[in-house]
Design a protein around this motif. Structure first.
Motif, PDB file in Angstrom:
ATOM      1  N   ASP A 231      27.680   6.310  26.612  1.00  0.00           N
ATOM      2  CA  ASP A 231      27.477   5.663  25.598  1.00  0.00           C
ATOM      3  C   ASP A 231      26.536   4.540  26.048  1.00  0.00           C
ATOM      4  O   ASP A 231      26.089   3.534  25.033  1.00  0.00           O
ATOM      5  CB  ASP A 231      28.641   5.503  24.747  1.00  0.00           C
ATOM      6  N   LYS A 232      26.738   4.241  27.340  1.00  0.00           N
ATOM      7  CA  LYS A 232      25.575   2.870  27.408  1.00  0.00           C
ATOM      8  C   LYS A 232      24.125   3.338  28.581  1.00  0.00           C
ATOM      9  O   LYS A 232      25.099   4.856  29.285  1.00  0.00           O
ATOM     10  CB  LYS A 232      26.734   1.880  28.709  1.00  0.00           C
ATOM     11  N   PHE A 233      23.897   2.580  28.921  1.00  0.00           N
ATOM     12  CA  PHE A 233      22.873   3.044  29.654  1.00  0.00           C
ATOM     13  C   PHE A 233      23.272   2.308  31.185  1.00  0.00           C
ATOM     14  O   PHE A 233      23.998   1.732  31.440  1.00  0.00           O
ATOM     15  CB  PHE A 233      21.153   1.937  29.788  1.00  0.00           C
ATOM     16  N   TRP A 234      23.388   3.923  32.118  1.00  0.00           N
ATOM     17  CA  TRP A 234      23.467   3.393  33.652  1.00  0.00           C
ATOM     18  C   TRP A 234      23.359   1.968  34.857  1.00  0.00           C
ATOM     19  O   TRP A 234      22.203   1.748  34.195  1.00  0.00           O
ATOM     20  CB  TRP A 234      23.598   4.498  34.531  1.00  0.00           C
ATOM     21  N   ALA A 235      23.654   1.499  35.410  1.00  0.00           N
ATOM     22  CA  ALA A 235      23.118   0.109  35.971  1.00  0.00           C
ATOM     23  C   ALA A 235      22.071   0.841  36.401  1.00  0.00           C
ATOM     24  O   ALA A 235      22.131   1.813  37.204  1.00  0.00           O
ATOM     25  CB  ALA A 235      23.882  -0.455  36.717  1.00  0.00           C
TER      26      ALA A 235
END
Lengths: 260, 495
Positions: A231-235
């Protein structure tokens, strides 16, 4: 115009008003590359034919602070005998240099930073570490994952995504020394840190289970995470492409849209 | 004190020099104008230009030209050697689509062989034969013939084609259809004046590989095409040194002065890539520059085969290789290789670069698929060659519908791996159905004239030579080369 048509038009207009800007919508063979293992029918059905993911050629830049949505409809192919088939839908993240951030770059065992004890020549195949509890616990666990070691790491995780990695082909424990058999190393010096990573994520996304009925998958992605998640963009993500997989699964209306 | 003096002297000298070199705005403007004029004058001399004649009054373009369907095409064959005889034999198997009316050749034994074969298969129509060297004129003048095949030595291609069209016939002519630009315009004018089909029988257009790549280009799999290469790399020693057959017109003797060949046989490679790039339908060849080697290999081969004491090796032979680069109106490039001398396996040396992919082929049609040297790569992994099985699978997946339709005939009648049969079937199909032909007179002359234009460039030390626009601007009205067909509902469609 008949009233039902009017109502339908109002519904469509309303739905359009709430929809975001569609940034990606692969729907032809060339959108995945001429050699990609996918069949695209004339009516826009996407059918992966290989065992791996097929990824869109087109990428789009993203602002990880904004909200985005991936949507797709899917069902199983009539040719499949099983009652359900597993498929995968992902966003493939890319860093500033258009290099794909793979799951192994951002999937790590917390606190597994360990010190190199013996110098390893560049492209060497052996690394000797000081054995830590995190390594010991993970190596002794029965998790069925392919493990990797990442090099030149930082305790504050600022090296994530870490592209200096190697598959662990085997290991020996000798007291407090851990001897790793690996495919490759950069040139190391005693005191360098390495970290334990693992495979497991094919992209920012989800698995789906396709049946005879068309179903819809829709998930939002916003924010940034050092660790692989859905659910989040990876670093390090600067741009994304879309990817789908699953032999025997039919996809349609695959989109990536900006919501904010 | 002395130092200060020297510095002051240096300062004054510099000021004096600067004052001397300072130019007024007027001077600079004049210099610029002179430079521009010089540049314009130079430009006039930096490319050789052929004269482009105005289209004669009453003539109109035949780009996209078609005629009413000819349900059974009445054909005559002028020249019945290896090529013409093969065409006739293949088409004799389709009496419902083609009627063979006449056959001409200088050698009675060739016609006798054909007659025997046709009688053996109970060919249903009567065929007239002639060995009269001028018999082709009488054939062209007949009013019961629709299409004339000309498969003679090249010097007869133009006179037969023009005479036939002037007498209302469509013509299908072996390669090369013309030998120079002046002839090219004569042929274009004859086709436009008479509104007749004029197709050069470029069989390599119809190879499985060539058509598959065209299909992939049309489907956009290579993206925008950028560059293409092709060649005719065919070592012909076995022809050249076979002096036992006096009828083999390919034999040639050494000369007293060094030879310049240009690319004298360009169409086998150029034809397919011209259609990949949409040449004459959306783009056109604009200039050509050409260079070639000396005669190293022939000299060596003659020495080896005839011995150093033989007088023949003292002569000059054709160059080992000619290289030509063509630029197109839209800024794309074509590289052509030509060698009938270099000792290497046969190849048409295809290469295609597009914005989305790459293709290369150095295989020859006689080899099995397993030994093909074919490369494909596509985005996103364009830096990696696809494995051989994947290359073959893709070429099969994207086999052109034309090749698929006539693959049985290709298998049965063969001819350079089947491409001859597909070419003939396709020609007959288009005429039977009243469709534009795949290759028109503009293609035919543009591809063929490269032999003359490349020679001109070599003679001028590699100077660019402008390739005439034989369509007289009509290429701008098209967007790619289409191959037409009739669907199951009788509608005309295009691949």
């Amino acid at each position: 115009m008949n009233p039902i048509k009017n109502l339908f038009m109002l519904f469509v207009m309303g739905a359009t008003a709430f929809a975001g800007d569609i940034l990606l919508n692969p729907r032809a063979q060339v959108d995945f590359g001429a050699a990609a293992e996918i069949e695209v029918t004339q009516d826009g059905l996407l059918a992966p034919t290989g065992s791996g993911l097929v990824r869109s050629v087109q990428h789009t830049l993203v602002d990880t602070k904004k909200r985005y949505r991936v949507s797709v409809e899917y069902k199983k192919s009539d040719a499949v005998a099983e009652s359900r088939v597993r498929g995968t839908v992902v966003l493939s993240p890319y860093n500033m240099k258009c290099k794909m951030i793979e799951g192994v770059h951002v999937s790590f065992i917390e606190g597994s930073e360990a010190e190199v004890l013996e110098i390893s020549p560049s492209r060497g195949k052996r690394v000797v570490l000081r054995l830590t509890d995190a390594w010991k616990k993970e190596l002794e666990s029965e998790r069925k994952v392919r493990r990797a070691v990442t090099f030149l790491v930082k305790r504050d995780l600022s090296d994530i995504p870490n592209f200096y990695w190697s598959v662990i082909d085997g290991y020996e424990i000798d007291g407090d020394r851990l001897i790793l058999k690996v495919n490759w190393t950069p040139a190391l010096v005693p005191g360098d840190l390495v970290r334990l990573h693992y495979y497991g994520w094919q992209g920012i996304g989800k698995d789906v289970y396709a049946t005879d009925e068309w179903q819809t998958l829709s998930f939002e992605v916003t924010g940034e995470s050092k660790r692989a998640c859905s659910d989040k963009f990876w670093a390090g993500t600067q741009a994304v492409g879309l990817g789908i997989g699953g032999k025997g699964v039919l996809f349609r209306n695959l989109t990536f849209e900006e919501l904010d | 004190m002395r130092k200060i003096f020297l510095v002051l002297v240096a300062f004054f000298i510099q000021v004096a020099l600067m004052a001397g070199s300072e130019k007024s705005v007027e001077q600079l403007e004049k210099e610029l104008a002179d430079l521009k004029a010089e540049n314009l004058a130079l430009r006039e001399h930096t490319a050789y230009q052929y004269e482009t004649p105005e289209r004669p009054e009453g003539q109109k373009s035949v780009l996209g030209f078609k005629v009413e369907p000819i349900k059974n095409i009445r054909c005559a064959f002028i020249g019945c050697g290896a090529r013409g005889g093969m065409f006739l034999r293949v088409l004799s198997n389709f009496p419902e689509h083609v009627t063979i009316k006449a056959a001409a050749d200088l050698y009675q034994e060739k016609l006798d062989a054909i007659d025997r074969e046709l009688k053996a298969k109970d060919y249903p129509y009567e065929v007239d034969y002639t060995t009269d060297p001028n018999g082709w004129k009488g054939i062209c003048e007949r009013d019961d013939i629709d299409l004339i095949f000309a498969a003679t030595p090249p010097s007869l291609h133009l006179p037969i084609a023009i005479y036939a069209m002037d007498h209302g016939k469509h013509v299908a002519v072996e390669v090369p259809i013309i030998t120079n630009v002046e002839e090219a315009w004569q042929l274009v004018n004859a086709a436009e004046r008479n509104q007749r089909h004029c197709i050069m029988l470029e069989n390599c257009m119809y190879g499985d590989y060539e058509l598959a790549i065209k299909n992939m280009v049309d489907l956009g799999l290579f993206g925008q095409t950028v560059h293409a290469e092709a060649g005719y790399l065919h070592n012909l020693e076995e022809y050249r040194f076979d002096y036992s057959d006096p009828k083999n017109w390919r034999s040639e003797s050494p000369t007293k002065v060094p030879k310049i060949s240009g690319n004298s046989y360009p169409t086998h490679g150029l034809g397919p890539i011209a259609h990949w790039l949409g040449i004459n339908r959306g783009d056109r060849m604009k200039t050509i520059v050409s260079a070639e080697t000396a005669d190293f290999t022939m000299r060596h081969a003659v020495n080896m085969l005839m011995g150093p004491k033989n007088p023949i090796p003292e002569g000059h032979f054709r160059p080992d290789q000619n290289l030509s680069i063509i630029t197109t109106e839209k800024g794309r490039t074509i590289m052509l290789y030509y060698s009938t001398v270099l000792r290497q396996p046969y190849s048409r040396a295809y290469r295609l670069n597009g914005t989305r992919g790459f293709a290369e082929d150095h295989s020859q049609h006689k080899l099995s698929k397993d030994t093909c040297q074919r490369r494909l790569a596509f985005e996103p992994n364009f830096h990696v060659d696809l494995p051989v099985d994947k290359v073959n699978a893709l070429l099969e997946k994207y086999r052109h519908p034309i090749y698929a339709k006539f693959s049985a005939e290709a298998e049965k009648f063969g001819g350079h791996g089947g491409m001859d049969a597909v070419m003939l079937m396709r020609l007959i199909y288009c005429l039977n159905n009243g469709l534009p032909l795949d290759i028109d007179v503009y293609d035919s002359v543009a591809w063929s004239c490269v032999s003359n234009a490349s020679l001109k460039s070599v003679q001028l030390g590699g100077m660019p030579v402008e390739i005439p626009d034989f369509t007289r601007g009509a290429w701008k009205d098209f967007d790619g080369v289409k191959y037409y067909y009739v669907d199951e509902n009788g509608e005309t469609r295009a691949y």
